[in-house]
Motif scaffolding. Sequence first.
Motif, PDB file in Angstrom:
ATOM      1  N   LYS A  52       7.371  64.008  45.406  1.00  0.00           N
ATOM      2  CA  LYS A  52       6.329  64.141  45.331  1.00  0.00           C
ATOM      3  C   LYS A  52       5.192  65.577  45.099  1.00  0.00           C
ATOM      4  O   LYS A  52       5.162  66.235  45.957  1.00  0.00           O
ATOM      5  CB  LYS A  52       5.172  63.476  46.103  1.00  0.00           C
ATOM      6  N   ALA A  53       4.920  65.707  43.674  1.00  0.00           N
ATOM      7  CA  ALA A  53       4.390  66.835  43.625  1.00  0.00           C
ATOM      8  C   ALA A  53       3.271  66.370  42.904  1.00  0.00           C
ATOM      9  O   ALA A  53       3.232  66.617  42.172  1.00  0.00           O
ATOM     10  CB  ALA A  53       5.516  67.679  43.080  1.00  0.00           C
ATOM     11  N   PRO A  54       1.403  67.529  42.795  1.00  0.00           N
ATOM     12  CA  PRO A  54       1.143  67.442  42.230  1.00  0.00           C
ATOM     13  C   PRO A  54       1.348  67.894  40.754  1.00  0.00           C
ATOM     14  O   PRO A  54       2.481  68.560  40.524  1.00  0.00           O
ATOM     15  CB  PRO A  54      -0.063  68.502  42.788  1.00  0.00           C
ATOM     16  N   ALA A  55       0.466  67.534  39.142  1.00  0.00           N
ATOM     17  CA  ALA A  55       0.710  67.880  38.232  1.00  0.00           C
ATOM     18  C   ALA A  55       0.559  69.127  37.809  1.00  0.00           C
ATOM     19  O   ALA A  55      -0.447  69.845  38.513  1.00  0.00           O
ATOM     20  CB  ALA A  55       0.155  67.056  37.489  1.00  0.00           C
ATOM     21  N   LYS A  56       1.451  69.747  37.192  1.00  0.00           N
ATOM     22  CA  LYS A  56       1.204  71.203  37.090  1.00  0.00           C
ATOM     23  C   LYS A  56      -0.417  71.234  36.344  1.00  0.00           C
ATOM     24  O   LYS A  56      -0.972  69.996  35.542  1.00  0.00           O
ATOM     25  CB  LYS A  56       2.403  71.877  36.339  1.00  0.00           C
ATOM     26  N   LYS A  57      -1.248  72.462  37.121  1.00  0.00           N
ATOM     27  CA  LYS A  57      -2.341  72.566  36.525  1.00  0.00           C
ATOM     28  C   LYS A  57      -2.084  72.999  34.484  1.00  0.00           C
ATOM     29  O   LYS A  57      -1.756  74.017  34.646  1.00  0.00           O
ATOM     30  CB  LYS A  57      -3.484  73.696  37.964  1.00  0.00           C
TER      31      LYS A  57
END
Lengths: 249, 188, 361, 83
Positions: free
Chosen positions: A242-247
């Motif tokens: 899981k990784a945050p969506a790229k800003k």
Amino acid sequence: MSKAPNMPKSWREETKPHKFCPGCGHGLVLKALGQAIDELGIQDRVVFGCDIGCSLLSFDFFNVDSVQTHHGRTTPVVTGVKRARPDRICIAYMGDGGGYAIGSQHLVNAAARNEKITVILANNCNYGMTGGQMAPTSLPGMKTETTPYGRDPEVTGYPTQGPEMVSAITREGAYVARGTVANVRQLKNYIKKALQNQVEGNGFSFVEALSGCPTNWSTNAKDTWAFIEETMPKYFKVGELKAPAKKEE
Amino acid sequence: MAKTVKIALAGEGGQGVQSVAGIMVGAANDKGREALYIPNFGVEQRGGVSVAFCQISDDKIGSPKFKKADLVIALSDRAVRRTTQYVDENTVFIYDSSIEDIEDDLPKNAKKVIGIPALDVAKKELHPRVFNVIIMGAAIEATHIVEMPEAKEALEKKLGYKFEQNPKLRPLNFTALEKGAELVKELL
Amino acid sequence: MAEKPIQGEKRVFMTGNEVAAWAALAAEADIMYGYPITPQNEIMHYWTRLSPKFDRGFLQTEDEISAGFTTCGGVLSGKRAFTATAGPGNTLMQESMTMAEMMRIPLVCVVQQRGGPSTATVIYSQQEATMTCYGGNGEGFRIVYSTSTHQELYDYVIKGFNTAWTYRFPTFVLGDGYQAKMRESLHIYDPATKGINMVATEPSLGLEGTPGVDRDPQHLRNTYNTEEELYEVVSELVADYEKAAPEIVEYQTFDTDDAEIVIVAHGIVTRAAQAAVKELREEGIKVGHFRPITLRPFPANELKEIASKAKKLIVMESAQGQFDRMVKHAIYGLTTPIEDYFKPGMGITSEEIVEYVKKGM
Amino acid sequence: MTTSAYKMLQVDTKKAVFTLFTGLCKGCGLCTQKCPVKTLDWSETLGVYGTPAVQPKNADDCTGCGMCAMVCPDCAITIERKK
């Protein structure tokens, strides 16, 4: 001609050689962590907490403010620090027993609350410090001091899938990955992303590291690597979960 | 009044004894008197017999609970049975006369045992919702821990926002208070 | 900076749980960590309503183990952090309290004792005296104030923060379910108006400057390798505690000067004892009352002196001898007869004390 | 810094300078297994626990890849590649 050992800048050289056994995976996980801290330039802001179990031996490992607490309680101590000092980068370091057994309720709830902390957990499939008993992560059939005939999943269950669990209960903004000491560069990158996630205030970040315990596994170097690289990945899949969506730039 | 007045109000959960106990002791406190109020409470959040222990005095009050009360008011059969333990020869025991088959369980050792038709009056003359205010009126008349104008002030303070929304509620509550006092006045 | 929560002083009429929240607010507590358990839960209710108005923090944790350890984390960060609990929650919290003892973490914990053992009642008892003073694997390097009125609850929560941060031992305010839930009057005040200055806090972690460059890192631990190493550390704790004890210890006496019978009680039972003494004295009975305010450290010398002049001691508590053991330990060697009046999990009234004393004459 | 306190075992290989800090080497052997050209082997020199440290047995085989340094849990090895 190099004269100085190439330690991460954030390591505290005065406490080296460290207290872990020869070939212990903790050294590699903490090397990856040290490199990540160096590359992010956050040494002046890090508060490091460690558990009981072998991970406690890291209490004086870094040139960062550190606190060692009871078995399983690192997550709440570090959570308490982060809540009181949101400007600090707070790292909870533990083993599989501390994170998945005695401290599992803290891991689950810190993840569910999306605490802005980073938990780094070394998975070596057994309880190291107390002498090689079964851990939540011990593999089916694996012989430990408390499963001398091999872990029977019918009796003791299957290995805990930590990152999968954390990934399932966290919201967007969380970072979850499983690395391995067999690939220190990748592990460092995962840890760096996890810390960066905290720096950015996105949410909970969690990295499990597949790690070796030659002492309790009674393995030589060859068999240690074989266990980490061939046996463990059969149950524990290495990669980012899981990784945050790229800003948006 | 130098002596500490001890009151036990008991009813079924939901009958509102705790709220009137709170208003009553609050009124005494507002007059600068010493008051202590402790609800008894069990594991459950609702239901069961609910007892409010109130003490009002001119001096600091001792233990929060007491053995014997000056006034016991019991509003259900279970409440009657639960509270007879707080009765001795100095106790006025008031119960609601609509409670059926309670004769044998009423205390025999009280200074006075008084049945009042509070529930009937509430239902027929006023509104069931002000039953507990009738009880408060009775308690005040029986103990004079505060006087009627102060009791009304306390009601106003606690329920004023409701009175604003529905101005009919003010006279209804004040009448209930006075009615409660009337019900016991002649019998004390 | 938000305004002071309380300007000057004012008379209020509220429950003890509300008192505890106001006291923490007035004491400039920065953050509360807690987990709900009856009868302490309304401390959190009031704190969560009041604290945001004054920029104070709150975290509801997953259990009391976590509540205790997060409080340790908050205090280590240099915040005036506190928690509150009761009964089985107090049991779970003992683990973190031993860490606070060992690492000199000056946290404050309000305990509202409920009935025990086990889940028992949510109402009242004095059955957490032993646990609050000596719980966990340790030696009881703690400070425990046993309060009896809302005024004291307010005063000692404020004082508790200062005692904790002055001496760096975990500090408990030992209340009970009655104190938690009952309403009575008291005066709440801004400590400054009483000349009370809050002792400055300081961080143990997260200090300024880069460790290893500008300064040494903080490496805090509670684990030691050898018996000798631990013995040295604990001996230091013992010495510090014993040095601080005479400055911390507090007690009250009521008509003990010529008392033949001395009632010994703590916490809320002291109210009944005081009332009973007053009543019995009016009848000419030479009875007095001794009341430790601090159960840890215990006012042993003071009690011993009074007990040595009495013909009889009566130890009264809402527990089966937890306080009694402290009393007997304190006056060991005296031959004054001791009677026990134990009511585990039950309130004690002045009426029954009067009755008991008269019956024994 | 206590760097100077470490004794060094240096091997000048064709492509790099291999340095082993004996005061850090615990003799676990993880590096020997990871050496892609299998040139790392036990040394006559002893490490911090009195067990054999490691060194390239055939200096010319070492490619200076740095794998041994990377997998050392104790940061006991440095590899300085020659230009």
